[in-house]
Design a protein around this motif. Structure first.
Motif, PDB file in Angstrom:
ATOM      1  N   ALA A   1      -5.725  -2.189  14.611  1.00 58.76           N
ATOM      2  CA  ALA A   1      -4.788  -1.607  13.695  1.00 58.76           C
ATOM      3  C   ALA A   1      -4.614  -2.693  12.504  1.00 58.76           C
ATOM      4  O   ALA A   1      -5.193  -3.775  12.459  1.00 58.76           O
ATOM      5  N   THR A   2      -3.960  -2.455  11.447  1.00 58.67           N
ATOM      6  CA  THR A   2      -3.759  -3.151  10.357  1.00 58.67           C
ATOM      7  C   THR A   2      -2.397  -3.320   9.751  1.00 58.67           C
ATOM      8  O   THR A   2      -2.590  -3.644   8.680  1.00 58.67           O
ATOM      9  N   MET A   3      -1.266  -3.019  10.533  1.00 61.54           N
ATOM     10  CA  MET A   3      -0.027  -3.468   9.781  1.00 61.54           C
ATOM     11  C   MET A   3       0.313  -4.821  10.124  1.00 61.54           C
ATOM     12  O   MET A   3       0.496  -5.231  11.234  1.00 61.54           O
ATOM     13  N   PRO A   4       0.952  -5.599   9.161  1.00 58.99           N
ATOM     14  CA  PRO A   4       1.272  -7.046   9.092  1.00 58.99           C
ATOM     15  C   PRO A   4       2.542  -7.251   9.699  1.00 58.99           C
ATOM     16  O   PRO A   4       3.484  -6.488   9.562  1.00 58.99           O
ATOM     17  N   ALA A   5       3.030  -8.334  10.563  1.00 60.51           N
ATOM     18  CA  ALA A   5       4.310  -8.828  11.063  1.00 60.51           C
ATOM     19  C   ALA A   5       4.968  -9.396   9.684  1.00 60.51           C
ATOM     20  O   ALA A   5       4.349  -9.581   8.731  1.00 60.51           O
TER      21      ALA A   5
ATOM     22  N   GLN B   1       4.694  -0.767   3.859  1.00 57.81           N
ATOM     23  CA  GLN B   1       4.607  -0.291   5.449  1.00 57.81           C
ATOM     24  C   GLN B   1       5.696   0.473   5.791  1.00 57.81           C
ATOM     25  O   GLN B   1       5.433   1.396   6.299  1.00 57.81           O
ATOM     26  N   PRO B   2       6.845   0.337   5.540  1.00 53.38           N
ATOM     27  CA  PRO B   2       7.849   1.085   6.085  1.00 53.38           C
ATOM     28  C   PRO B   2       7.660   2.547   5.380  1.00 53.38           C
ATOM     29  O   PRO B   2       7.988   3.678   6.122  1.00 53.38           O
ATOM     30  N   HIS B   3       7.472   2.864   4.074  1.00 51.99           N
ATOM     31  CA  HIS B   3       7.134   4.075   3.585  1.00 51.99           C
ATOM     32  C   HIS B   3       5.854   4.685   4.059  1.00 51.99           C
ATOM     33  O   HIS B   3       6.084   6.086   4.567  1.00 51.99           O
ATOM     34  N   ALA B   4       4.828   4.055   4.248  1.00 50.90           N
ATOM     35  CA  ALA B   4       3.474   4.527   4.906  1.00 50.90           C
ATOM     36  C   ALA B   4       3.887   5.008   6.359  1.00 50.90           C
ATOM     37  O   ALA B   4       3.039   6.029   6.762  1.00 50.90           O
ATOM     38  N   ALA B   5       4.833   4.295   6.912  1.00 47.48           N
ATOM     39  CA  ALA B   5       4.785   4.895   8.203  1.00 47.48           C
ATOM     40  C   ALA B   5       5.797   6.176   8.694  1.00 47.48           C
ATOM     41  O   ALA B   5       5.723   6.533   9.672  1.00 47.48           O
ATOM     42  N   ARG B   6       6.272   6.764   7.514  1.00 51.61           N
ATOM     43  CA  ARG B   6       7.058   7.817   7.578  1.00 51.61           C
ATOM     44  C   ARG B   6       6.291   9.057   7.057  1.00 51.61           C
ATOM     45  O   ARG B   6       5.471   8.869   6.096  1.00 51.61           O
ATOM     46  N   LYS B   7       6.289   9.903   7.663  1.00 47.58           N
ATOM     47  CA  LYS B   7       5.600  11.350   7.365  1.00 47.58           C
ATOM     48  C   LYS B   7       6.262  11.847   6.018  1.00 47.58           C
ATOM     49  O   LYS B   7       7.589  12.035   5.991  1.00 47.58           O
ATOM     50  N   PRO B   8       5.784  11.902   5.017  1.00 47.79           N
ATOM     51  CA  PRO B   8       6.012  12.442   3.810  1.00 47.79           C
ATOM     52  C   PRO B   8       6.084  13.849   3.780  1.00 47.79           C
ATOM     53  O   PRO B   8       6.444  14.528   3.011  1.00 47.79           O
ATOM     54  N   MET B   9       5.722  14.669   5.165  1.00 43.79           N
ATOM     55  CA  MET B   9       5.812  15.960   5.083  1.00 43.79           C
ATOM     56  C   MET B   9       5.654  16.607   6.569  1.00 43.79           C
ATOM     57  O   MET B   9       5.165  15.862   7.166  1.00 43.79           O
ATOM     58  N   GLY B  10       5.916  17.800   6.825  1.00 46.93           N
ATOM     59  CA  GLY B  10       5.798  18.296   8.100  1.00 46.93           C
ATOM     60  C   GLY B  10       4.315  18.849   8.278  1.00 46.93           C
ATOM     61  O   GLY B  10       3.406  18.564   7.337  1.00 46.93           O
TER      62      GLY B  10
ATOM     63  N   LEU C   1      -2.215 -15.963  -3.010  1.00 49.06           N
ATOM     64  CA  LEU C   1      -2.436 -14.538  -3.166  1.00 49.06           C
ATOM     65  C   LEU C   1      -2.366 -13.865  -1.672  1.00 49.06           C
ATOM     66  O   LEU C   1      -1.734 -12.772  -1.506  1.00 49.06           O
ATOM     67  N   TRP C   2      -2.640 -14.649  -0.518  1.00 44.79           N
ATOM     68  CA  TRP C   2      -2.486 -14.150   0.628  1.00 44.79           C
ATOM     69  C   TRP C   2      -0.879 -14.036   0.936  1.00 44.79           C
ATOM     70  O   TRP C   2      -0.480 -12.706   1.351  1.00 44.79           O
ATOM     71  N   ARG C   3       0.026 -14.803   0.475  1.00 44.17           N
ATOM     72  CA  ARG C   3       1.570 -14.544   0.482  1.00 44.17           C
ATOM     73  C   ARG C   3       1.920 -13.504  -0.196  1.00 44.17           C
ATOM     74  O   ARG C   3       2.911 -12.598   0.265  1.00 44.17           O
ATOM     75  N   ARG C   4       1.395 -13.048  -1.589  1.00 43.70           N
ATOM     76  CA  ARG C   4       1.759 -11.883  -2.295  1.00 43.70           C
ATOM     77  C   ARG C   4       1.331 -10.622  -1.447  1.00 43.70           C
ATOM     78  O   ARG C   4       1.742  -9.744  -1.658  1.00 43.70           O
ATOM     79  N   TYR C   5       0.094 -10.885  -0.956  1.00 40.95           N
ATOM     80  CA  TYR C   5      -0.545  -9.459  -0.180  1.00 40.95           C
ATOM     81  C   TYR C   5       0.271  -9.271   0.872  1.00 40.95           C
ATOM     82  O   TYR C   5       0.502  -8.086   1.127  1.00 40.95           O
ATOM     83  N   LEU C   6       0.727 -10.148   1.753  1.00 37.43           N
ATOM     84  CA  LEU C   6       1.814  -9.921   2.941  1.00 37.43           C
ATOM     85  C   LEU C   6       3.020  -9.431   2.056  1.00 37.43           C
ATOM     86  O   LEU C   6       3.434  -8.286   2.738  1.00 37.43           O
ATOM     87  N   GLY C   7       3.727  -9.847   1.122  1.00 37.15           N
ATOM     88  CA  GLY C   7       4.726  -9.138   0.445  1.00 37.15           C
ATOM     89  C   GLY C   7       4.590  -7.731   0.081  1.00 37.15           C
ATOM     90  O   GLY C   7       5.459  -6.878   0.381  1.00 37.15           O
ATOM     91  N   TYR C   8       3.344  -7.408  -0.343  1.00 37.53           N
ATOM     92  CA  TYR C   8       2.982  -5.973  -0.796  1.00 37.53           C
ATOM     93  C   TYR C   8       3.189  -5.318   0.474  1.00 37.53           C
ATOM     94  O   TYR C   8       3.646  -4.172   0.354  1.00 37.53           O
ATOM     95  N   LEU C   9       2.172  -5.779   1.544  1.00 40.83           N
ATOM     96  CA  LEU C   9       2.281  -4.855   2.613  1.00 40.83           C
ATOM     97  C   LEU C   9       3.564  -4.611   3.480  1.00 40.83           C
ATOM     98  O   LEU C   9       3.839  -3.700   3.997  1.00 40.83           O
ATOM     99  N   ALA C  10       4.311  -5.778   3.356  1.00 41.71           N
ATOM    100  CA  ALA C  10       5.989  -5.520   4.071  1.00 41.71           C
ATOM    101  C   ALA C  10       6.730  -4.500   3.127  1.00 41.71           C
ATOM    102  O   ALA C  10       7.424  -3.945   3.748  1.00 41.71           O
ATOM    103  N   GLU C  11       6.270  -4.435   1.873  1.00 48.66           N
ATOM    104  CA  GLU C  11       7.160  -3.445   1.234  1.00 48.66           C
ATOM    105  C   GLU C  11       6.768  -2.070   1.122  1.00 48.66           C
ATOM    106  O   GLU C  11       7.567  -1.145   1.308  1.00 48.66           O
TER     107      GLU C  11
END
Length: 352
Positions: free
Chosen positions: A27-31, A146-155, A134-144
């Motif tokens: 999988a690919t979501m960061p902690a 991730q919660p939106h991508a984990a939600r279904k935008p539609m039924g 750059l790694w730290r900024r990438y983690l910041g981007y993914l942390a931001e």
């Protein structure tokens, strides 16, 4: 890039994975990121994790901390330009994603430490510091995002068409993600994400076609073919390659549903997709079996606490939390156990 969810949901078609999977099961979501302890700089590049490594070496520690990477080759790491600065390439994101793919093996601090050590082995300053930031900024981007991508935008539409509200939510989700890229990763956004942006645009166009009521089937097919033809060649290649992991996943799911064991599934994968795919599946199956055994042992002890008379609700909750932390030292595993606990509780409640 990303985890093996098998549904044919239309909304998933427009959300390309943000992380490159090293194998079909990774999988690919960061902690959540934390500050890493600084290690002494190393000047020589380290060997691949496929190489035999003594337990006391940095390479041996990497395998111990992230066992799912054992037997794999580390992608090309950071590079310098002719002035000694970091050379920003798409391969650099692949390098970061490689370590993120094994985030479930260790906590965020250990993950940061492995990346920090890898950077220091690859390039000197100032490129090393630039890569780390750059790694730290990438983690910041993914942390931001991730919660939106984990939600279904539609039924789930019954006929494959999406209602206007669903399309609006999906467009808003993608716009928010793109805005985060420009805000947090402006210097690499085009290099790292332009292909995904083109893919998203094409998939939105496909969904728009699906939503057009009364469109002649032949005309719909013609327009879909035109959208496919307009995709850049790398995207067409990646899309075609994406069918292979799905086919592997479907093969595993089908054989598991039929009651086939690990050895039979491995043999089928080897015949259809090669020995490496079979080996990776069998390695992951062993990991999952070990996890299930640990969870079963933990669940038995949890049941004793849940049924023990005389405990207040607060004491029971505190003992359950302590048990979970004792049984699963990794934050990711503890969270996985908590999710399974909730699923089991919901199942019991549904039967009552």
């Amino acid at each position: 890039m990303t985890s093996s969810e098998r549904g044919t949901r239309a909304w998933l078609a427009v959300l390309p994975a943000m992380l490159a999977a090293v194998a079909v099961y990774w999988a690919t979501m960061p902690a959540a990121p934390v500050a890493a302890k600084r290690a002494a700089p190393e000047t020589s590049a380290g060997p691949s994790l496929a190489a035999a490594a003594a337990p006391g070496t940095a390479q041996g520690r990497a395998i111990a901390v992230m066992p799912s990477l054992a037997g794999t080759d580390v992608p090309a790491g950071p590079e310098t330009d002719d002035k000694g600065n970091l050379r920003v390439t798409r391969a650099l994101r692949t390098y970061f994603d490689y370590f993120l793919s094994a985030r479930h093996d260790a906590g965020a601090e250990a993950l940061d430490q492995q990346v920090y050590d890898g950077i220091r082995r690859s390039v000197p300053e100032p490129a090393a510091g630039q890569a780390w930031q750059l790694w730290r900024r990438y983690l910041g981007y993914l942390a931001e995002v991730q919660p939106h991508a984990a939600r279904k935008p539609m039924g789930e539409p019954a006929d494959g068409a999406l209602d206007p509200g669903s399309m609006q939510r999906l467009r808003a989700l993608l716009a928010s993600r793109n805005a985060a890229r420009q805000r947090l990763l402006p210097d690499v956004a085009a290099i790292w994400f332009d292909d995904e942006q083109a893919y998203d645009d094409a998939m939105l166009a496909r969904l728009d076609l699906a939503a057009q009521a009364g469109l002649d089937p032949a005309e719909r097919q013609r327009q879909l073919a035109a959208l496919d033809a307009a995709l850049p060649e790398p995207l067409r290649t990646a899309r075609d390659a994406g069918a292979r992991p799905q086919a592997i996943s479907d093969t595993i799911a089908g054989m598991q549903s039929a009651g086939r064991g690990t050895q039979e599934i491995g043999a089928a994968l080897a015949a259809a997709y090669g020995a490496e795919v079979a080996q990776r599946y069998q390695q992951q199956a062993l990991v999952e079996q070990a996890w299930q055994q640990r969870y079963d042992d933990y669940a038995a002890r949890r049941a004793q606490i849940e049924t023990f008379a005389g405990l207040s609700a607060q004491d029971r909750r505190l003992q359950l939390e302590a048990l979970r932390q004792q049984a699963f030292s990794s934050p990711g595993e503890a969270l996985q156990a908590e999710v399974m606990d909730q699923a089991m509780a919901a199942r019991r409640a549904a039967r009552q």
